[in-house]
Scaffold this active site. Structure first.
Site: not given
Ligand SMILES: Cc1cc2nc3c(=O)[nH]c(=O)nc-3n(C[C@H](O)[C@H](O)[C@H](O)COP(=O)(O)O)c2cc1C
Ligand code: SF4
Length: 685
Positions: A29, A175, A180, A228, A270, A302
């Site tokens: 998400p 979630y 939250y 999550r 995160d 990432r």
């Molecule tokens: C633009 C953006 C919006 C995000 N919005 C949410 C969200 O709505 N809900 C959520 O659980 N995590 C959200 N995240 C966190 C990501 O799900 C993820 O945990 C975080 O980016 C690390 O993963 P990655 O390294 O693959 O980017 C968001 C991340 C990004 C980049």
């Protein structure tokens, strides 16, 4: 090309309760900034990821009730049946490519200030979620939930789950992350209840358990139920019967969800920026989960390297490779691995411009992928391009981010392209910037494009030659694109933020001087009113050579980086490097031995002794060649030149994301019919 058998494991199906993910690539998400108001834009954005091979594609957080209202930040909702159709467009787009669609049902609790709904925010015990993040700051404190409120919350979750099922989702989330509401119940500082939901960890986890149960009841065996959860804080707290409270929570819920989706607690850890964290940075926190549950586990970090992904699976850390940013930077990452083209993956650079777009309240943008968010409204597909509209040859002068992107996209369209640069190496500003502390991964912007250009027979590369207007006239290209970038100035400004001219005296430098190899004699003052990464990164770099003081009129070092999650980490890095930080100060003069500062509010003056001053303030476009060509008038036509166009920083200096987008846009629009509007407008359904 055939897939490398080393990566076969990534293409195994994974059962998530009653549904099956076709492979291990899981778009976790993540919000898109598109909300229910832009349903076609959102559906196309998600659908392209499914087309690119992501076996599961999820929404971002979707509010289940008006008491979870994040305005003015953009958020999706599933408050009543009227919201179902907007989401169904997305599930259709995802299913069209054989992928599963997931939805993250969300209640923000004390974290959402309900600015629009004006409902008192909900919380376990009335403790505010204090935030110093500008977008989250507020002046309304939450109220404590009573037993009736908890029953209502469970009802909203169940109703949300039923609507999600009707909208066609295959995986429905609870979630409990990132501050939250369900997460607030997990922490004793926020949860001071004395009823069955507070006290020992078994009580604090009860709400999450009940949310999972009502979700399961609502979806039956039609959908997988995912949890999550943020584990960073809990992992740091010793458990009564296990190494940590994180272990205890996972043990208490072990096989109740069909899928564990595990993450960190705060956005900077995160969604960790590459400047301060490497690929796979979540592993030390989440590495135990698979030992406690029999359910599949998805996690993030990432991930862009298929070898790292395989290692995560084979070492028993994760079952599914979660991706938010890597899926934005390259929606076709899984297919490229599947087709033996992993070298073509356009790797995320970890700049977090995507996060900044969410903080800006606009649809997601990406530095690496200029088509993100433009799939529907401009019709830009990340991997498909219209053929050339003519046999015109195009000369691009300047091989920085804008010129490189323009050249790659024109070449992919099939145009003959010549890319020239005065420097011996391509990369423009990134030749210097990728060498700044922590910015090595940003070099991927250059490397990916150079690799694509070198593969193409219709591309001619001419580094190391500065072109004059006469040279350009003699080169016989139909279109000339000027991508000559911008240069930093020595400009200062007044209390009203009016420019007051350049401070052009000995001992004053700009980042361009540093890029040319100058090392300003210490002690150095860095005066930063650009506010993004450059001032902080330059100060950190120069601290290796001697004493550095960082001065800014803003309230924080690199103040704009609160938008990209980097701000706390910039401060930490500067402090570690021994850089003294002076905020809310403006430089008013420099005499070779000291700078004069003025407090931005009180105007009181002070001095800091130094031998050098580096001004990181305003950039001006380098458009001399553009002006010289325009001055040629009819000679242009005689030379067969139909157009001369500036792109990127040469047009308007900005972050790399804008330069890449500008270069891409020029290449997409060349010879295309002139549209009545810059992009199609979407409307709620
Ligand atoms: C633009 C953006 C919006 C995000 N919005 C949410 C969200 O709505 N809900 C959520 O659980 N995590 C959200 N995240 C966190 C990501 O799900 C993820 O945990 C975080 O980016 C690390 O993963 P990655 O390294 O693959 O980017 C968001 C991340 C990004 C980049
Ligand atoms: S904006 Fe930056 S961090 Fe975000 S997906 Fe694109 S390259 Fe990655």
């Amino acid at each position: 090309m055939a897939r490398n058998p080393r990566f076969d494991v990534l293409f195994e199906p994974v059962h998530i309760g009653p549904v099956t993910a076709p492979n291990r690539f899981y778009q976790v998400p993540h919000a898109s900034g598109m909300t229910n108001a832009l349903p076609q834009v959102r559906a196309a954005f998600r659908g392209v990821k499914a087309e690119g091979g992501w076996g599961v594609v999820c929404t971002g957080a979707v509010s289940i009730h008006p008491s979870s209202d994040d305005s003015p930040l953009p958020f999706a909702s599933l408050w009543d049946d009227k919201d179902i159709r907007a989401h169904a467009l997305m599930t259709d787009a995802v299913h069209r490519h054989g992928s599963l669609a997931g939805i993250e049902l969300w209640h923000g609790g004390a974290c959402t200030l309900n600015r629009t709904s004006r409902i008192a925010p909900l919380s376990p015990s009335g403790m505010p979620w204090l935030s110093t993040h500008l977008g989250f700051m507020g002046n309304l404190r939450p109220r404590a939930m009573d037993a009736g409120d908890i029953r209502e919350l469970l009802r909203w979750q169940a109703a949300g789950a039923r609507r999600a099922m009707l909208a066609g989702f295959d995986i429905v989330y609870v979630y409990a992350g990132m501050g939250y509401l369900p997460y607030e119940f997990l922490l004793p500082e926020y949860n001071r209840r004395t009823d069955a939901y507070g006290g020992p960890i078994a009580n604090r986890v009860r709400l999450v358990k009940e949310l999972l149960e009502v979700t399961r009841d609502a979806v039956g065996d039609r959908c997988g139920v995912a949890l999550r959860i943020s584990l960073e804080e809990l992992r740091g707290r010793p458990g009564a019967h296990a190494p940590s409270e994180a272990h205890e929570v996972v043990t208490l819920l072990a096989d109740i969800p069909d899928l564990w989706d595990v993450k960190m607690d705060s956005s900077p850890t995160d969604c960790a920026p590459s400047r301060f964290a490497a690929e796979g940075s979540h592993e030390p926190i989440v590495n135990f989960v698979k030992q406690v549950t029999r359910r599949p586990v998805v996690g993030v970090g990432r991930f862009t390297s298929p070898d790292v992904m395989v290692s995560q699976v084979k070492r028993g850390i994760l079952d599914l490779i979660g991706g938010a940013r890597p899926s934005i930077a390259d929606p076709f990452l899984p297919n490229k691995i599947n087709e033996g083209r992993e070298h073509e993956i356009r790797e995320c650079i970890g700049c977090n411009i995507c996060i900044s777009s969410w903080h800006d309240g606009v649809p997601v943008r990406c530095t690496q992928n200029p088509t993100a968010g433009e799939e529907w409204r401009r019709g830009w597909h990340p991997e498909r391009f219209a053929g050339p509209g003519s046999d015109s040859a195009i000369l691009i002068v300047g091989g920085g981010p804008a010129g490189l992107e323009c050249a790659v996209t024109l070449a992919r369209r099939g145009y003959p392209v010549t890319l020239a640069d005065a420097a011996r190496e391509f990369g423009g500003r990134l030749r210097f910037e990728r060498g700044l502390p922590g910015l090595a991964e940003w070099g991927r912007v250059v490397d990916w494009r150079m690799a694509r250009l070198r593969e193409r027979p219709n591309v001619h590369l001419y580094p190391g030659g500065e072109l004059s207007a006469d040279d350009v006239l003699g080169l016989e290209h139909r279109h000339v694109v000027i991508a000559t970038g911008a240069r930093w100035t020595k400009m200062l400004f007044s209390t009203l933020e009016f420019p007051v001219g350049d401070l052009d005296v000995p001992g004053v430098y700009t980042p361009d001087d540093l890029a040319d190899g100058v090392v300003p004699p210490a002690p150095v003052v860095v005066f930063d009113f650009d506010n993004y990464y450059m001032g902080g990164a330059v100060a950190e770099k120069l601290a290796a050579h001697g004493s550095v003081t960082y001065v800014t009129p803003a309230g924080n070092a690199s103040a704009w980086t609160f938008m990209t999650n980097e701000l706390p980490l910039v401060h930490r890095a500067l402090t570690k490097a021994g850089v003294a930080i002076h905020t809310l100060r403006r430089v008013t003069g420099f005499d070779g031995t000291a700078v004069t500062l003025a407090d931005v509010y009180a105007g009181t003056e002070s001095r800091i002794g130094c031998r050098s001053l580096v001004i990181v303030g305003v950039r001006r476009s380098t458009d001399d060649l553009y002006e010289a060509l325009l001055a040629q008038g009819a000679a242009l036509e005689r030379a067969g030149i139909a157009s001369v166009t500036r792109i990127g920083d040469a047009l308007a200096p900005g972050a790399i994301v804008h330069a890449v987008h500008g270069g891409h846009r020029y290449a997409r629009e060349l010879d295309a019919p002139v549209a009545a509007a810059p992009y199609s407008r979407d409307f709620p359904v």
